[in-house]
Write an enzyme that holds these catalytic residues in place. Structure first.
Site: not given
Ligand code: NAP
Length: 268
Positions: A59, A80, A95, A123, A212
């Site tokens: 990325k 992305n 994102d 991050g 997730y």
């Protein structure tokens, strides 16, 4: 494109939409080594691809390899999603869009404008989250990271309204928070959990975990009693929408059928 890429849920996600909308196309995982990513990106137009998604570890590096990026992606420092326009490559970062849409979907009455937010982690994902919170006009963003200097750098890079909070002081700043977001990998299967005592977090505050796998992290389980937990799968689903629409000309829907399709392939 990722390295590795076999864990990615994106082929199931886009595959579901392609089938549902009767589009004659394919979304294929490509394992591309870091040293080959620029050549792989440049090959997209030649091979007739309309675009690509990028995941770990590409990325950040890909940002300087495409022909044009959105100002938001440049500020975040990563892309992305790539769209092929003739022989040119256009990069975006979806994102933050996915993060915001997930919360709007799960908690329709949540107001971002003027919200007091606590973001844990500094991050790549945190950069997208903080940029989008700023875009949504959150009043204050407290940022706590194990390595505190990264939190300070992130806030100043993005000129975001807020301050860095020491990792050891996390629980002391919960009072008055409207939205708490975990952007670290803590809580992910195989990782230590994020152990936070949520006692001082106001009742009804939204607690969102970007992790997730598992769908219900220990943090979300702890938030069930008095707060409004939002899992991270919705962010993954929503971040895919702008790419699909740009590539295939159809705005896709995120609904239970999609969640099931992605989950039924095994935990993504
Ligand atoms: P990253 O750039 O590698 O950042 C990792 C973050 O986790 C850093 O803030 C790091 O702190 C922190 N961290 C790691 N191990 C820790 C530990 N043992 N104790 C405390 N902090 C720790 O990763 P990323 O790309 O931002 O991704 C972070 C998480 O978000 C991953 O779980 C990823 O799967 C998830 N994610 C989900 C979505 C979605 O669509 N739901 C999208 C993107 C990412 P230091 O700075 O101190 O190292």
């Amino acid at each position: 494109m990722g390295w590795p890429v076999s864990h990615s849920a994106s082929p199931r996600l886009h595959g579901h939409w392609l089938q549902r909308y009767g589009i004659d196309g394919a979304y294929v995982p490509m394992a591309v080594r870091p040293e080959a990513i620029e050549r792989a990106l440049r090959a997209l137009p030649l091979l007739g691809f309309v675009g690509a998604n990028l995941t770990i570890p590409h990325k950040e590096a890909a940002l300087s390899m495409v022909d044009e990026v959105t100002p938001a992606a440049r500020r975040i420092g990563a892309i992305n999603t790539v769209t092929v326009e003739g022989s040119r490559l256009f990069g975006t970062n979806t994102d933050g869009f996915g993060f915001v849409q997930n919360i709007k979907d799960a908690v329709p009455d949540f107001g971002f404008v003027g919200a007091r937010c606590l973001v844990i982690g500094a991050g790549g994902a945190a950069r997208a989250v903080v940029a989008s919170l700023k875009g949504e006009e959150a009043a204050e963003i407290l940022l706590a990271n194990r390595t505190e200097s990264r939190a300070e750098d992130l806030l100043s890079d993005l000129a975001a309204p807020g301050r860095a909070v020491a990792w050891s002081e996390l629980e002391t700043v919960l009072d008055g928070i409207d939205l708490l977001v975990n952007t670290t990998s803590l809580g992910m299967a195989g990782q230590p959990s994020l152990d936070l005592d949520l006692r001082d977090l106001p009742e009804g505050a939204v607690v969102n975990d970007l992790v997730y796998v598992p769908l219900e992290t220990p943090l979300l389980a702890a938030a069930k009693a008095r707060h409004r937990p939002v899992d991270g799968l919705g962010m993954l689903l929503h971040q895919a929408r702008p790419g699909f629409e740009a590539w295939f000309g159809r705005a896709p829907e995120v609904d239970d059928a999609l969640r099931r399709a992605v989950l039924e392939g095994g935990q993504p």
